[in-house]
Design an enzyme around this catalytic site. Structure first.
Site, PDB file in Angstrom:
ATOM      1  N   GLU A   1      76.512   7.607 -15.650  1.00  0.00           N
ATOM      2  CA  GLU A   1      75.189   7.149 -15.226  1.00  0.00           C
ATOM      3  C   GLU A   1      74.858   7.831 -13.913  1.00  0.00           C
ATOM      4  O   GLU A   1      75.580   7.679 -12.927  1.00  0.00           O
ATOM      5  CB  GLU A   1      75.147   5.626 -15.058  1.00  0.00           C
ATOM      6  CG  GLU A   1      75.311   4.858 -16.351  1.00  0.00           C
ATOM      7  CD  GLU A   1      75.231   3.351 -16.164  1.00  0.00           C
ATOM      8  OE1 GLU A   1      74.706   2.906 -15.112  1.00  0.00           O
ATOM      9  OE2 GLU A   1      75.704   2.625 -17.063  1.00  0.00           O
TER      10      GLU A   1
ATOM     11  N   GLU B   1      81.393  -0.188 -17.201  1.00  0.00           N
ATOM     12  CA  GLU B   1      81.445  -1.090 -16.045  1.00  0.00           C
ATOM     13  C   GLU B   1      82.146  -2.400 -16.414  1.00  0.00           C
ATOM     14  O   GLU B   1      81.620  -3.498 -16.197  1.00  0.00           O
ATOM     15  CB  GLU B   1      80.046  -1.336 -15.477  1.00  0.00           C
ATOM     16  CG  GLU B   1      79.401  -0.057 -14.952  1.00  0.00           C
ATOM     17  CD  GLU B   1      78.083  -0.287 -14.227  1.00  0.00           C
ATOM     18  OE1 GLU B   1      77.582  -1.430 -14.252  1.00  0.00           O
ATOM     19  OE2 GLU B   1      77.555   0.669 -13.654  1.00  0.00           O
TER      20      GLU B   1
END
Length: 413
Positions: free
Chosen positions: A218, A136
């Site tokens: 994720e 991220e």
């Protein structure tokens, strides 16, 4: 003289045909783990890490993503002993930090040396199957970030050119504009880890970028407490804010704004042979990022399938029912202490057998059976036929709110 243990294995990851290990088709049944050890804190203890991963393996886990830092050497050894493959990852940010004292302060000067050290420390291990250059990353969709990525990829490839290089990202929940920095970034990578993507976005990315293998870096990220059950009829519940309790529901239905249910993630992965697998966020609750309660005295996340003490929640059994073959059955709720006499309780069953009978005080309450179905590429699975209400992204059609398999042209689940 240098002594090092080694093993021999053959791993291939194909963008269309998925993952094979020693010639056998395999799905990454993975978890993300933070480095802390619950009440023991952040210092590494090999016995505690072995206990954590042994619990994870009992859930059916075969892969670990080191989120988001290089692992301790002992952690690599434990994965080797347990037969768990690894995605070894560096960096939760590059130049642009997420917090005031983040690694971004050191990125320009030290990142290439640090990621090289990570690779050299783990490259002899047969457990390691890919490297990640970040998670991220704010810079990853900027023009400046393209140069940063090139430096990191070059450093990794210089130290080890035998394994693919990937990134974990929340930036690709829709297709990037052609020619944009986000689009150009994907040309530099071997694979793309997706954080909380819908099934539709996975299919769109697969069609647009055929050179990339895709996986969920994720998945789920639902929150739950052991023994807390609220509103099973709702996909997304509010949290219990009673002082001293602060419990999110364990019916696989307490979801943050960016998440989907664990059931949804399992189905999305199952139905796509090309999809390399998933890493559940998270395998175990961890200290920090207190979610969904960012209030004193809460200091831990509730994301885990297992709590910080090592006790399984109901989500542990959901994933175990899909990731293991030894017959198992688990009832949700897992206890009755929170219900009043005579109260109607909605009971769910997580199982990997085709028929289950429910008894109350020795009296049968009925039998339920799964249907046997097949994926588009012919893999067999068990599933119910009624609407499950596990997909908050679908609001229309014959089963609004319910995931539909690509192999079900009739519209049934």
């Amino acid at each position: 003289r240098y002594r090092t243990p080694f093993g021999i294995r053959h791993v291939t990851i194909d963008p269309d045909h998925g993952l094979t290990v020693n010639g056998e088709y395999t799905k990454l049944q993975g978890v993300d783990l933070h480095h802390d050890l619950g009440a023991l804190g952040a210092a590494f203890h090999a016995d505690a890490a072995l206990r954590q991963l042994t619990i994870m393996k009992s859930m059916g886990v075969n892969a670990l993503r080191t989120s988001h830092n290089p692992p301790a050497p002992e952690m690599i050894e434990i994965c080797e002993r347990l037969g768990i493959v690894m995605l070894v990852e560096a960096f939760d940010c590059w130049r642009t930090g997420k917090n005031p004292y983040d690694y971004g302060r050191f990125f320009d000067e030290h990142s290439e040396a640090d990621i090289t050290e990570m690779v050299r420390a783990a490259r002899n291990s047969p457990a390691v199957i890919m490297w990640s250059i970040g998670n991220e990353i704010p810079d990853s969709t900027s023009t400046a970030g393209l140069g940063m990525a090139e430096r990191l990829i070059d450093a990794v490839k210089k130290a080890d050119d035998t394994r693919p290089v990937v990134i974990g990202s929340d930036k690709y929940r829709s297709l990037p504009s052609p020619g944009s920095a986000a689009d150009q970034m994907l040309a530099k990578l071997d694979g793309l880890g997706l954080n909380y993507n819908t099934a539709a976005s996975v299919d769109a990315l697969h069609a647009r970028y055929p050179h990339l293998f895709l996986f969920e870096s994720e998945s789920s990220s639902e929150t739950s407490s052991r023994g807390a059950y609220q509103e099973p009829e709702h996909l997304n519940t509010g949290e219990n804010h009673t002082p001293g309790k602060r419990e999110p529901s364990a019916y696989d239905n307490n979801l943050a704004s960016w998440t989907m249910s664990g059931e949804y993630g399992l189905k999305k992965d199952r139905d796509r042979k090309f999809f390399t697998g998933q890493f559940l966020w998270s395998g175990i609750d961890y200290i920090g990022e207190p979610t969904p309660y960012d209030v004193f005295p809460v200091k831990a996340s509730f994301f885990g399938a297992v709590d910080t003490a090592g006790f399984p929640k109901d989500m542990y059994y959901l994933f175990k029912s899909q990731w293991t073959s030894e017959p198992m059955v688990h009832l949700v709720p897992m206890d009755w202490t929170g219900h009043r006499p005579g109260e109607t309780v909605e009971v769910w069953v997580y199982a990997n057998v085709d028929t289950v009978e429910l008894f109350l005080n020795g009296h049968s309450l009925g039998v339920r059976r799964f249907d046997t179905k097949k994926t588009t590429d012919g893999r067999t699975y068990l599933e119910t036929t009624e609407a499950t209400g596990d997909d908050k992204t679908v609001t229309t059609g014959p089963y609004p709110g319910s995931y539909t398999s690509p192999n079900n042209s009739a519209g049934k689940l």
